[in-house]
Design a protein around this motif. Structure first.
Motif, short mmCIF file in Angstrom:
data_model
loop_
_atom_site.label_atom_id
_atom_site.label_comp_id
_atom_site.label_asym_id
_atom_site.label_seq_id
_atom_site.Cartn_x
_atom_site.Cartn_y
_atom_site.Cartn_z
N TRP A 122 0.82 -1.21 0.00
CA TRP A 122 0.00 0.00 0.00
C TRP A 122 0.86 1.27 0.00
CZ3 TRP A 122 -4.95 0.63 -1.11
CH2 TRP A 122 -5.78 -0.49 -1.09
N THR A 129 -2.51 7.78 -4.06
CA THR A 129 -3.03 8.33 -2.81
C THR A 129 -3.89 7.29 -2.09
OG1 THR A 129 -3.11 10.51 -3.86
CG2 THR A 129 -4.36 10.22 -1.81
N ASN A 130 -3.48 6.95 -0.87
CA ASN A 130 -4.24 6.02 -0.04
C ASN A 130 -3.82 6.26 1.40
OD1 ASN A 130 -2.40 3.55 1.00
ND2 ASN A 130 -1.66 4.19 -1.02
N ILE A 144 -8.03 9.12 4.37
CA ILE A 144 -8.30 9.22 2.94
C ILE A 144 -9.67 8.57 2.73
CG2 ILE A 144 -7.58 8.60 0.61
CD1 ILE A 144 -5.77 10.66 1.96
N HIS A 149 -9.06 8.87 -2.72
CA HIS A 149 -8.07 7.95 -3.25
C HIS A 149 -7.75 8.34 -4.70
CE1 HIS A 149 -9.31 5.50 0.21
NE2 HIS A 149 -8.18 4.85 0.06
N ASN A 154 -10.05 2.10 -5.89
CA ASN A 154 -9.97 2.22 -4.43
C ASN A 154 -10.97 3.19 -3.83
OD1 ASN A 154 -7.84 0.38 -4.21
ND2 ASN A 154 -6.28 1.97 -4.47
#
Length: 324
Positions: A122, A129-130, A144, A149, A154
């Motif tokens: 991850w 972006t996570n 997030i 995300h 996601n």
């Protein structure tokens, strides 16, 4: 596929990154920019989530064995608090790989399909972006939420993550609470975020105490926006270790800690009220020693592992002579 054919989320990402206004300068937009410009990711076109092979995962788990072992009780308690809300709990390393998890058995198949499983990767480089990857990239707790995300696959997730810092003030992993429920209110998300930060702080504290298990631990003043700093002090009352929070509060670096210095140096010259921070911790320790020694200064000094002269200096500095 032309731009007009892209799903809505990709349109939002591209429009935000092409927007020159301040609204495009948010932390999420900055992460989106990294995801696209630095890592070359496309919000709509991404391979399935990466998963470490068995040997790679065993190596990652072995490297972080102490963290995983110390975190067990905290993971259990955190999951008890958030599991009924449809959340799973992940403990990751500093590469964004979950090493341990907690989840409801009935939800496990769905979570594994979404990548919320041990051995998955991850990092921002892999997933854009996570929660986990962006927490590691920015070194701060964050949430997030769904379409924040980067990757379209996601956007059904909501991920609340807090960093975990090691005994030397370096990021060693994260604690993540994730869900695919769409009905969690902002108020519930705030409660989840607070529980996640508190749990991460407990793991940090356990790790610090284990790293300096032969030292005395002093708790510094409340930093206001974060956990109180921890100092490890040897038998001569010299500081030999400091948590990240303590390093930030007192401006300590590895260079400072390379040469142990008196703990009193950190409170001299500060406005400290009785009952606050390091001074209170030291005062309590001296009073307890004097109590156990029934007022005998020499015996109390032996209990604290300091000389009689040092004990007399402490009693005078802490104003305890007036109480005896």
């Amino acid at each position: 596929m032309g731009k007009s054919d892209r799903p809505h989320h990709a349109d939002l990402v591209y429009a935000t990154l092409n927007d020159g206004t301040s609204s495009a300068q948010s932390a999420v937009a900055a992460s989106w920019s990294r995801s696209m410009s630095h890592y070359g990711l496309d919000p709509d076109h991404a391979p399935p989530p990466l998963r470490l092979g068995d040997s790679e995962f065993k190596a990652a788990l072995s490297r972080m064995e102490l963290l995983v072992r110390l975190a067990q009780g905290t993971l259990d308690r955190l999951f008890q608090a958030v599991g009924d809300a449809g959340c799973c709990v992940l403990l990751t390393d500093d590469d964004g790989v979950p090493l341990d998890r907690r989840g409801v058995a009935g939800d496990d198949a769905d979570f594994e399909a979404l990548g919320l499983w041990t051995g998955m990767v991850w990092s921002e480089q892999s997933e854009g972006t996570n929660g986990v990857g962006t927490c590691i990239a920015e070194g701060r707790a964050l949430t997030i939420h769904r379409d924040q995300h980067f990757l379209t696959r996601n956007i059904g997730l909501s991920c609340t993550v807090a960093p975990i810092w090691d005994a030397n003030g370096r990021l060693m992993g994260t604690l993540d609470v994730s869900t695919c429920r769409s009905d969690l209110t902002p108020g519930i998300l705030k409660l989840v975020a607070a529980a996640t930060r508190d749990a991460a702080t407990r793991i940090e504290t356990q790790h610090f105490r284990e790293a300096f298990r032969h030292a005395r631990i002093l708790v510094g003043p409340d930093a206001g926006a974060g956990p109180a700093g921890l100092l490890a002090v040897d038998r001569e009352d010299l500081v030999i270790g400091a948590s990240r929070a303590a390093r930030l509060v007192y401006g300590l670096t590895d260079e400072h800690l390379r040469n142990p210095f008196p703990a009193s140096d950190l409170v001299d010259g500060e406005t400290v009220r009785p009952g606050d921070g390091l001074l209170a911790g030291e005062r309590a320790a001296v009073r307890q020693a004097l109590s156990r020694a029934k007022g005998n200064v020499s015996a109390a000094a032996r209990l604290l592992g300091v000389s009689r002269a040092t004990m007399h200096r402490k009693i005078a500095r802490l104003g305890l002579g007036r109480e005896s």
